[in-house]
Write an enzyme that holds these catalytic residues in place. Structure first.
Site, PDB file in Angstrom:
ATOM      1  N   GLY A   1       0.758  -1.244   0.000  1.00 61.80           N
ATOM      2  CA  GLY A   1       0.000   0.000   0.000  1.00 61.80           C
ATOM      3  C   GLY A   1       0.789   1.295   0.000  1.00 61.80           C
ATOM      4  O   GLY A   1       0.208   2.369  -0.158  1.00 61.80           O
ATOM      5  N   ASP A   2       2.127   1.231   0.174  1.00 62.78           N
ATOM      6  CA  ASP A   2       2.903   2.468   0.193  1.00 62.78           C
ATOM      7  C   ASP A   2       4.322   2.232  -0.327  1.00 62.78           C
ATOM      8  O   ASP A   2       5.302   2.627   0.310  1.00 62.78           O
ATOM      9  CB  ASP A   2       2.943   3.050   1.608  1.00 62.78           C
ATOM     10  CG  ASP A   2       3.406   4.509   1.634  1.00 62.78           C
ATOM     11  OD1 ASP A   2       3.349   5.171   0.572  1.00 62.78           O
ATOM     12  OD2 ASP A   2       3.821   4.977   2.703  1.00 62.78           O
ATOM     13  N   LEU A   3       4.417   1.607  -1.487  1.00 61.18           N
ATOM     14  CA  LEU A   3       5.733   1.359  -2.089  1.00 61.18           C
ATOM     15  C   LEU A   3       6.300   2.660  -2.645  1.00 61.18           C
ATOM     16  O   LEU A   3       5.669   3.319  -3.469  1.00 61.18           O
ATOM     17  CB  LEU A   3       5.619   0.334  -3.214  1.00 61.18           C
ATOM     18  CG  LEU A   3       5.511  -1.137  -2.797  1.00 61.18           C
ATOM     19  CD1 LEU A   3       5.224  -1.984  -4.015  1.00 61.18           C
ATOM     20  CD2 LEU A   3       6.779  -1.594  -2.106  1.00 61.18           C
TER      21      LEU A   3
END
Length: 301
Positions: A125-127
């Site tokens: 969800g937050d690469l």
């Protein structure tokens, strides 16, 4: 007043690593730990962390060792390894070569494949470059599970970083799946490769460059999820195919060069033999003449 500790006196702050991430010294063990201040609903972050994130086990994922609350804030305590984030490497070196970016993508595919094949699947969800850590030996490690969620089809608003988030994630659509991470991976690697954020197109010249990463990145970042790679395993296969094709091309070029060198050496040797033969012919003729003359003299006598 400058903050010097977290969790009372349990963790003394050594330095800020960036954003809400700190390098700390654990007072009870004198070991270095990374602490991430995570944003979101406190109960969700605590429950997800204790029920899922602390049980993940992969060499490419920073292990969550502890989770605690301080007021309304939740902190994840993770193991520490010496190295730098890809964002720090980019800030120091500038744009990264295609070869290095490809190697990083292959490593990330394997890490993400582990998450995506859990039951239920885990979506990071937050690469982004700041959440990918490069250890001293070159191995990558994924940080910060604060925005991670389970692929369960729930219609929930998911947080992330706008510059790297997928279109469906930014719209707050429910039912996000692993293909959202594939988009973010492509956007992060495109940034490292070009120094620019993805804006939907990079022109025909780069798009169709044979053997380059751009066509692969473009497919990762398709607007519609079903047009992207179906999984990290499929993306890794494509990257390895391109890598091996490039290696085979290099080997073919090297073999051709060696063959040409051998042929040239062979020709040179043949020319030397021919030259030596020509050089020796007059001497041989003179020797033959002498021998013939001597035989004739003997006959006269």
């Amino acid at each position: 007043m400058k903050q010097t500790s977290i969790g009372g006196e349990r963790y003394r702050i050594v330095k800020r690593l960036g954003g809400s991430v700190f390098l700390t010294m654990q007072a009870s063990t004198c070991q270095l730990r990374v602490i991430k201040k995570v944003s979101g609903t406190k109960k969700r972050l605590t429950d997800m962390g204790r029920n899922y994130w602390m049980h993940l086990s992969h060499p490419g994922i920073a292990k969550v060792l502890d989770i605690f609350e301080e007021g309304e804030t939740v902190y994840y305590v993770m193991e520490y390894f010496p190295g730098k984030t890809l964002q720090e490497i980019f800030d120091e070196k500038g744009r990264i070569s295609e070869k290095e970016v490809r190697e990083w993508m292959i490593q990330m595919c394997r890490i993400l494949n582990y998450l995506h094949t859990r039951s239920p699947a885990v979506v990071h969800g937050d690469l982004k470059p700041a959440n990918i850590y490069c250890l001293t030996g070159g191995r990558l490690m994924l940080l910060d599970l604060g925005a991670a969620f389970l692929e369960d089809g729930q219609k929930t608003f998911y947080i992330g970083t706008a510059a790297f988030a997928s279109p469906e994630q930014k719209k707050g659509e429910g039912g996000l799946d692993a293909r959202s991470d594939l988009y973010s991976l492509g956007a992060a690697m495109y940034y490292l490769l070009t120094g620019r954020y993805w804006e939907g197109s990079f022109g025909k010249k780069k798009r169709h460059r044979k053997g380059g990463l751009y066509p692969i990145l473009e497919k990762c970042m398709k607007e519609v999820p079903k047009e992207r790679y179906r999984s990290c395993a499929e993306l890794e296969k494509r990257l390895l195919s391109q890598k091996n094709r490039g290696r085979n091309s290099c080997m073919a070029i090297l073999a051709t060069a060696l063959l040409c060198t051998a042929v040239q050496k062979g020709r040179g040797a043949a020319d030397e033999v021919k030259t030596a033969k020509i050089r020796d012919e007059p001497a041989q003729a003179e020797q033959t003449s002498r021998e013939t003359g001597q035989e004739e003299t003997w006959q006269i006598i």
